[in-house]
Design a protein around this motif. Structure first.
Motif, PDB file in Angstrom:
ATOM      1  N   VAL A   1       0.964  -1.293  -0.372  1.00 18.94           N
ATOM      2  CA  VAL A   1       0.249   0.176   0.079  1.00 18.94           C
ATOM      3  C   VAL A   1       0.546   1.092   0.085  1.00 18.94           C
ATOM      4  O   VAL A   1       0.412   2.381  -0.476  1.00 18.94           O
ATOM      5  CB  VAL A   1      -0.997   0.348   1.465  1.00 18.94           C
ATOM      6  CG1 VAL A   1      -1.632   1.834   1.770  1.00 18.94           C
ATOM      7  CG2 VAL A   1      -1.972  -1.297   0.874  1.00 18.94           C
ATOM      8  N   HIS A   2       1.929   0.996   0.552  1.00 18.04           N
ATOM      9  CA  HIS A   2       3.381   2.065   0.478  1.00 18.04           C
ATOM     10  C   HIS A   2       4.279   1.531   0.125  1.00 18.04           C
ATOM     11  O   HIS A   2       4.483   0.016   0.452  1.00 18.04           O
ATOM     12  CB  HIS A   2       2.960   2.428   1.948  1.00 18.04           C
ATOM     13  CG  HIS A   2       2.426   3.111   2.982  1.00 18.04           C
ATOM     14  ND1 HIS A   2       2.311   3.274   3.857  1.00 18.04           N
ATOM     15  CD2 HIS A   2       1.514   4.905   2.363  1.00 18.04           C
ATOM     16  CE1 HIS A   2       1.910   4.242   4.226  1.00 18.04           C
ATOM     17  NE2 HIS A   2       1.209   4.878   3.750  1.00 18.04           N
ATOM     18  N   GLY A   3       4.445   1.970  -1.330  1.00 19.36           N
ATOM     19  CA  GLY A   3       5.710   1.276  -2.039  1.00 19.36           C
ATOM     20  C   GLY A   3       6.625   1.024  -2.299  1.00 19.36           C
ATOM     21  O   GLY A   3       7.739   0.948  -2.595  1.00 19.36           O
ATOM     22  N   ASP A   4       7.610   2.075  -0.986  1.00 17.40           N
ATOM     23  CA  ASP A   4       8.823   1.470  -0.417  1.00 17.40           C
ATOM     24  C   ASP A   4       8.920   0.614   0.714  1.00 17.40           C
ATOM     25  O   ASP A   4       9.613   0.534   0.866  1.00 17.40           O
ATOM     26  CB  ASP A   4       8.970   2.874   0.015  1.00 17.40           C
ATOM     27  CG  ASP A   4       8.572   3.739   1.465  1.00 17.40           C
ATOM     28  OD1 ASP A   4       7.293   3.196   0.906  1.00 17.40           O
ATOM     29  OD2 ASP A   4       8.860   4.349   1.697  1.00 17.40           O
ATOM     30  N   GLU A   5       7.693  -0.322   0.957  1.00 16.58           N
ATOM     31  CA  GLU A   5       7.840  -0.997   2.047  1.00 16.58           C
ATOM     32  C   GLU A   5       7.672  -2.289   1.505  1.00 16.58           C
ATOM     33  O   GLU A   5       7.159  -3.133   1.215  1.00 16.58           O
ATOM     34  CB  GLU A   5       6.310  -0.830   2.714  1.00 16.58           C
ATOM     35  CG  GLU A   5       6.624   0.586   3.462  1.00 16.58           C
ATOM     36  CD  GLU A   5       5.414   1.077   4.129  1.00 16.58           C
ATOM     37  OE1 GLU A   5       4.733   0.069   4.173  1.00 16.58           O
ATOM     38  OE2 GLU A   5       4.979   2.026   4.776  1.00 16.58           O
ATOM     39  N   LEU A   6       8.663  -2.502   0.699  1.00 23.03           N
ATOM     40  CA  LEU A   6       8.994  -3.884  -0.013  1.00 23.03           C
ATOM     41  C   LEU A   6       8.914  -5.150  -0.053  1.00 23.03           C
ATOM     42  O   LEU A   6       9.111  -6.062   0.274  1.00 23.03           O
ATOM     43  CB  LEU A   6      10.671  -3.679  -0.561  1.00 23.03           C
ATOM     44  CG  LEU A   6       9.846  -2.381  -2.056  1.00 23.03           C
ATOM     45  CD1 LEU A   6      11.686  -2.200  -3.055  1.00 23.03           C
ATOM     46  CD2 LEU A   6       8.904  -2.808  -3.105  1.00 23.03           C
TER      47      LEU A   6
ATOM     48  N   LYS B   1       8.524   4.463  -4.901  1.00 24.89           N
ATOM     49  CA  LYS B   1       7.627   5.689  -3.404  1.00 24.89           C
ATOM     50  C   LYS B   1       7.000   5.338  -3.141  1.00 24.89           C
ATOM     51  O   LYS B   1       6.075   4.418  -3.033  1.00 24.89           O
ATOM     52  CB  LYS B   1       7.669   6.275  -4.876  1.00 24.89           C
ATOM     53  CG  LYS B   1       8.790   6.896  -5.327  1.00 24.89           C
ATOM     54  CD  LYS B   1       9.471   8.596  -4.923  1.00 24.89           C
ATOM     55  CE  LYS B   1      10.889   9.595  -5.713  1.00 24.89           C
ATOM     56  NZ  LYS B   1       9.803   9.325  -7.215  1.00 24.89           N
ATOM     57  N   ARG B   2       7.029   6.551  -1.192  1.00 23.13           N
ATOM     58  CA  ARG B   2       6.128   5.715  -0.460  1.00 23.13           C
ATOM     59  C   ARG B   2       4.829   5.543  -2.088  1.00 23.13           C
ATOM     60  O   ARG B   2       3.795   5.389  -0.926  1.00 23.13           O
ATOM     61  CB  ARG B   2       6.289   6.652   0.250  1.00 23.13           C
ATOM     62  CG  ARG B   2       4.652   6.744   1.728  1.00 23.13           C
ATOM     63  CD  ARG B   2       6.036   7.438   2.504  1.00 23.13           C
ATOM     64  NE  ARG B   2       4.190   7.447   4.018  1.00 23.13           N
ATOM     65  CZ  ARG B   2       3.872   6.249   4.720  1.00 23.13           C
ATOM     66  NH1 ARG B   2       4.960   5.535   4.404  1.00 23.13           N
ATOM     67  NH2 ARG B   2       3.248   6.382   5.507  1.00 23.13           N
ATOM     68  N   PHE B   3       4.037   6.496  -2.085  1.00 21.40           N
ATOM     69  CA  PHE B   3       2.559   7.110  -2.995  1.00 21.40           C
ATOM     70  C   PHE B   3       3.502   7.655  -4.258  1.00 21.40           C
ATOM     71  O   PHE B   3       4.476   8.506  -4.392  1.00 21.40           O
ATOM     72  CB  PHE B   3       1.720   7.196  -2.201  1.00 21.40           C
ATOM     73  CG  PHE B   3       2.291   9.006  -1.440  1.00 21.40           C
ATOM     74  CD1 PHE B   3       2.015  10.158  -2.228  1.00 21.40           C
ATOM     75  CD2 PHE B   3       2.973   8.350  -0.320  1.00 21.40           C
ATOM     76  CE1 PHE B   3       2.784  11.103  -1.640  1.00 21.40           C
ATOM     77  CE2 PHE B   3       3.365  10.056   0.169  1.00 21.40           C
ATOM     78  CZ  PHE B   3       3.440  11.175  -0.166  1.00 21.40           C
TER      79      PHE B   3
ATOM     80  N   ILE C   1      -0.227  -5.598   5.197  1.00 21.85           N
ATOM     81  CA  ILE C   1       1.243  -5.748   5.607  1.00 21.85           C
ATOM     82  C   ILE C   1       1.565  -4.111   5.313  1.00 21.85           C
ATOM     83  O   ILE C   1       2.620  -3.664   3.942  1.00 21.85           O
ATOM     84  CB  ILE C   1       1.997  -6.571   4.722  1.00 21.85           C
ATOM     85  CG1 ILE C   1       0.920  -8.135   5.390  1.00 21.85           C
ATOM     86  CG2 ILE C   1       4.006  -7.191   5.388  1.00 21.85           C
ATOM     87  CD1 ILE C   1       1.800  -9.370   4.380  1.00 21.85           C
ATOM     88  N   HIS C   2       2.595  -3.809   5.800  1.00 16.54           N
ATOM     89  CA  HIS C   2       3.158  -2.493   6.219  1.00 16.54           C
ATOM     90  C   HIS C   2       4.665  -2.854   6.378  1.00 16.54           C
ATOM     91  O   HIS C   2       4.935  -3.628   7.723  1.00 16.54           O
ATOM     92  CB  HIS C   2       2.477  -0.881   6.755  1.00 16.54           C
ATOM     93  CG  HIS C   2       1.473  -1.134   6.427  1.00 16.54           C
ATOM     94  ND1 HIS C   2       1.946   0.104   5.140  1.00 16.54           N
ATOM     95  CD2 HIS C   2       0.133  -1.563   5.386  1.00 16.54           C
ATOM     96  CE1 HIS C   2       0.210   0.043   5.111  1.00 16.54           C
ATOM     97  NE2 HIS C   2      -0.733  -0.861   5.468  1.00 16.54           N
ATOM     98  N   SER C   3       5.359  -2.285   6.236  1.00 15.99           N
ATOM     99  CA  SER C   3       7.094  -2.044   7.219  1.00 15.99           C
ATOM    100  C   SER C   3       7.242  -0.325   7.584  1.00 15.99           C
ATOM    101  O   SER C   3       6.675   0.411   7.036  1.00 15.99           O
ATOM    102  CB  SER C   3       8.254  -2.691   6.661  1.00 15.99           C
ATOM    103  OG  SER C   3       8.015  -2.678   5.446  1.00 15.99           O
ATOM    104  N   ASN C   4       8.437  -0.126   8.063  1.00 19.45           N
ATOM    105  CA  ASN C   4       8.459   1.438   8.169  1.00 19.45           C
ATOM    106  C   ASN C   4      10.182   1.385   8.603  1.00 19.45           C
ATOM    107  O   ASN C   4      10.922   0.813   8.361  1.00 19.45           O
ATOM    108  CB  ASN C   4       8.459   1.580  10.122  1.00 19.45           C
ATOM    109  CG  ASN C   4       8.828   0.657  10.844  1.00 19.45           C
ATOM    110  OD1 ASN C   4       9.767   1.253  11.446  1.00 19.45           O
ATOM    111  ND2 ASN C   4       7.970  -0.250  11.329  1.00 19.45           N
TER     112      ASN C   4
HETATM  113 ZN   LIG Z   1       3.157   1.877   5.370  1.00 20.24          ZN
END
Ligand SMILES: [Zn+2]
Length: 278
Positions: free
Chosen positions: A26-31, A65-67, A111-114
């Protein structure tokens, strides 16, 4: 550059059962979640029910990128709460596409990451997700995001009377976060009854977000880096906002603490074990 399918995939088990959805990126940099989902994308098999799965923001993933134009994970608010500029973005259109699938599912794992270089996982969900969260590989469950940061995928599911769970797998993309993302998917499928494997529910610490820090100037500077869930003492200095000191209002834990460059930037969240009024 990571190329992923735009379409949501559907797999159906041999017997009827629950309908669940799994999203990554959902956030493009959270691979890390993207990698975990790519691994099983063409081979996922389940025994019962239906599982919908795919990639949240393929165009953002393609560019790392994140978005694309707006934070997709804030586009799930009611239209009346979004600006015209937001509604004209690619990310808003993508949210409308995803919502069609959310509407057919009973529970979502997102699923996200930071960017914190930590081997630390946590779950973001509200009380309705606590039982399901117990199956995921983490010791920390944080609630209160629907109020503090409305507009996420989990918020949308919860508003619709479903279960929305966000799993924070660790750092954006490393061996630890890829492994935990994979376990989260496997355990979610099991806890939702799609597969049959033995997993033991975990005792988890429940925290609730009671304050979202927003920058009041164009220069909020942290006094030092803070690890996620680091304990703060009452009155402890968090940073300076222009000329103003920002301190912890009471003993608590800090999450997502970062510098702010613009007025209104999200600069930290504070949480503690106080039970909110559900
Ligand atoms: Zn995220």
């Amino acid at each position: 550059m990571t190329s992923v399918p735009e379409e949501i995939k559907k797999v159906v088990g041999n017997t009827e059962g629950p309908v669940s959805m799994i999203l990554a990126g959902v956030h493009g940099d959270e691979l890390c979640g993207v990698s975990a989902l790519q691994e099983i994308f063409n081979s996922l098999e389940i025994e019962r029910g239906t599982v919908l799965y795919g990639f949240g923001n393929p165009r953002a993933i393609a560019t790392g990128k994140r978005f694309v134009e707006k934070n997709l994970n804030r586009m799930f608010k009611p239209d009346a709460d979004l600006t015209d500029e937001e509604k004209q973005s690619y990310d808003y259109d993508r949210a409308q596409y995803l919502k069609k699938y959310f509407d057919t599912a009973e529970a979502l794992l997102d699923i996200h990451s930071n960017p914190w270089r930590e081997e630390k996982t946590f779950v973001i969900c509200e009380k309705n997700g606590f039982e399901l969260a117990g199956s995921l590989p983490t010791d920390i469950v944080v609630s209160g995001f629907d109020a503090a940061e409305p507009g996420g995928t989990d918020y949308y599911m919860n508003r619709g009377g479903k279960i929305g769970i966000c799993f924070e797998a660790g750092y954006l993309d490393d061996a630890f976060s890829r492994a935990t993302a994979k376990v989260a998917i496997e355990n979610f499928l099991e806890a939702r009854g799609h597969t049959t494997r033995a997993i033991l529910p975990r005792a988890q610490k429940k925290l609730n977000v009671f304050k979202k820090g927003l920058s009041r100037s164009d220069a909020f500077v942290l006094t030092r880096p803070f690890a996620n869930f680091e304990a703060l003492k009452e009155g402890e200095l968090i940073g300076t906002d222009g000329a103003e000191e920002v301190r912890a209002p009471r003993a608590c834990h800090i999450l997502f603490a970062r510098n702010g460059k613009f007025k209104g930037d999200e600069i930290f969240l504070l949480c503690d074990e106080t039970k909110p009024e559900w």
